[in-house]
Design a protein around this motif. Structure first.
Motif, PDB file in Angstrom:
ATOM      1  N   GLN A 117      44.762  29.704  40.960  1.00  0.00           N
ATOM      2  CA  GLN A 117      44.682  30.749  41.070  1.00  0.00           C
ATOM      3  C   GLN A 117      44.500  30.886  39.619  1.00  0.00           C
ATOM      4  OE1 GLN A 117      48.261  33.613  42.234  1.00  0.00           O
ATOM      5  NE2 GLN A 117      47.461  32.856  44.264  1.00  0.00           N
ATOM      6  N   ILE A 118      45.214  29.900  38.784  1.00  0.00           N
ATOM      7  CA  ILE A 118      44.630  30.495  36.306  1.00  0.00           C
ATOM      8  C   ILE A 118      43.751  30.114  36.671  1.00  0.00           C
ATOM      9  CG2 ILE A 118      45.283  29.219  35.052  1.00  0.00           C
ATOM     10  CD1 ILE A 118      48.671  29.136  35.815  1.00  0.00           C
ATOM     11  N   GLN A 120      40.889  29.680  38.565  1.00  0.00           N
ATOM     12  CA  GLN A 120      40.490  31.036  39.280  1.00  0.00           C
ATOM     13  C   GLN A 120      40.161  32.276  38.202  1.00  0.00           C
ATOM     14  OE1 GLN A 120      41.569  31.745  43.280  1.00  0.00           O
ATOM     15  NE2 GLN A 120      40.130  30.712  43.406  1.00  0.00           N
ATOM     16  N   ARG A 121      41.240  32.267  37.569  1.00  0.00           N
ATOM     17  CA  ARG A 121      41.214  33.476  37.028  1.00  0.00           C
ATOM     18  C   ARG A 121      40.576  33.313  35.722  1.00  0.00           C
ATOM     19  NH1 ARG A 121      47.604  36.308  37.633  1.00  0.00           N
ATOM     20  NH2 ARG A 121      47.015  37.289  39.912  1.00  0.00           N
ATOM     21  N   ALA A 124      37.420  33.691  35.057  1.00  0.00           N
ATOM     22  CA  ALA A 124      36.081  34.492  35.357  1.00  0.00           C
ATOM     23  C   ALA A 124      36.569  35.409  33.895  1.00  0.00           C
ATOM     24  CB  ALA A 124      37.913  35.999  36.488  1.00  0.00           C
ATOM     25  N   GLN A 125      38.252  35.221  33.451  1.00  0.00           N
ATOM     26  CA  GLN A 125      37.974  35.748  31.973  1.00  0.00           C
ATOM     27  C   GLN A 125      36.630  35.189  30.801  1.00  0.00           C
ATOM     28  OE1 GLN A 125      41.988  34.727  30.888  1.00  0.00           O
ATOM     29  NE2 GLN A 125      43.014  36.105  32.228  1.00  0.00           N
ATOM     30  N   TYR A 128      34.100  37.334  31.884  1.00  0.00           N
ATOM     31  CA  TYR A 128      34.257  38.388  31.611  1.00  0.00           C
ATOM     32  C   TYR A 128      34.374  38.897  29.487  1.00  0.00           C
ATOM     33  CZ  TYR A 128      36.410  42.875  30.861  1.00  0.00           C
ATOM     34  OH  TYR A 128      36.498  44.444  30.796  1.00  0.00           O
ATOM     35  N   LYS A 187      41.744  46.320  33.533  1.00  0.00           N
ATOM     36  CA  LYS A 187      41.211  46.299  34.375  1.00  0.00           C
ATOM     37  C   LYS A 187      39.397  46.974  34.318  1.00  0.00           C
ATOM     38  CE  LYS A 187      45.093  46.558  37.155  1.00  0.00           C
ATOM     39  NZ  LYS A 187      46.356  47.685  38.340  1.00  0.00           N
TER      40      LYS A 187
END
Length: 233
Positions: A117-118, A120-121, A124-125, A128, A187
């Motif tokens: 998850q980390i 993936q985040r 994504a970050q 982004y 968000k």
């Protein structure tokens, strides 16, 4: 006339002698019998004493063996209890080991999932952040224009992903008066979390919805300034 009587020998002397010899033999027999009885009585007493001593020794030996048997039984019972306790302890330790192994496996699984998850985040970050950087490069000239055109400046709030937009020249009686609002950009859909002075919530919501829809920051800022200017009047 007495002298004329015949002399009769009745054998009294022989009888007396024989009686004396019988008496002597009888006394010897009695003495021997008495001695024999005494000797047998002594032997009997000795035998009884020996039997009593043997019985005493046997009784003592039996008591000693009984004590040893009792001690041995106690030792056996103690060893059996210790063995049962050891088996119980081994079972408990085995169960604890198995439970810890299962818990360790669950933790490893959770850690792997969290790491995924980390990752993936983080990915994504990074994407982004890259998009924000690219957008910021495009928006910088436009933002400078809106800051000048709208008499606006941007400040930090001390909270990550939250910006404060401060406007002046909204009050005809006091051009230096400041009004502001805080925009939360954590968000994908932005939201206004604070505003001064108070503005109708529905009007703010409509401005934020347009921003989240078209991402036109300039028009959003112009709309928010208009709302604040109206609220000041």
């Amino acid at each position: 006339m007495a002298d004329s009587l015949p002399s009769i020998n009745f054998g009294f002397d022989d009888l007396r002698d024989r009686m004396a010899r019988f008496t002597e033999r009888f006394d010897i027999f009695i003495a021997k019998g008495r001695k024999q009885v005494l000797e047998e009585r002594n032997r009997f007493r000795i035998n009884v004493a020996e039997l009593q001593e043997d019985q005493r020794l046997k009784t003592k030996e039996i008591e000693h063996l009984a004590h040893k048997s009792s001690s041995h039984a106690q030792i056996v019972d103690k060893e059996a209890a210790e063995t049962a306790e050891m088996h119980a302890a081994i079972t408990s330790i085995t169960q604890q080991r198995d439970a810890r192994a299962q818990h360790r496996d669950r933790i490893r699984t959770d850690i792997a999932a969290i790491r995924k998850q980390i990752a993936q985040r983080l990915s994504a970050q990074q994407h982004y952040a890259k998009a924000l950087d690219e957008q910021a490069q495009l928006n910088t000239p436009e933002l400078d224009f809106w800051q000048t055109y709208l008499c606006m400046r941007i400040e930090g709030t001390g909270t990550v992903d939250r910006l404060r937009f401060v406007f002046t020249h909204v009050d005809e009686k006091d051009w230096e008066r400041e009004v502001c609002f805080d925009l939360d950009t954590e968000k994908k859909d932005y939201r206004v979390v604070s505003i001064k002075p108070k503005v109708d919530a529905d009007q703010i919501e409509r401005c934020v919805e347009r921003l989240n829809s078209d991402r036109d920051l300039g028009q959003f800022l112009k709309g928010m300034r208009d709302l604040l200017t109206t609220a000041v009047k």
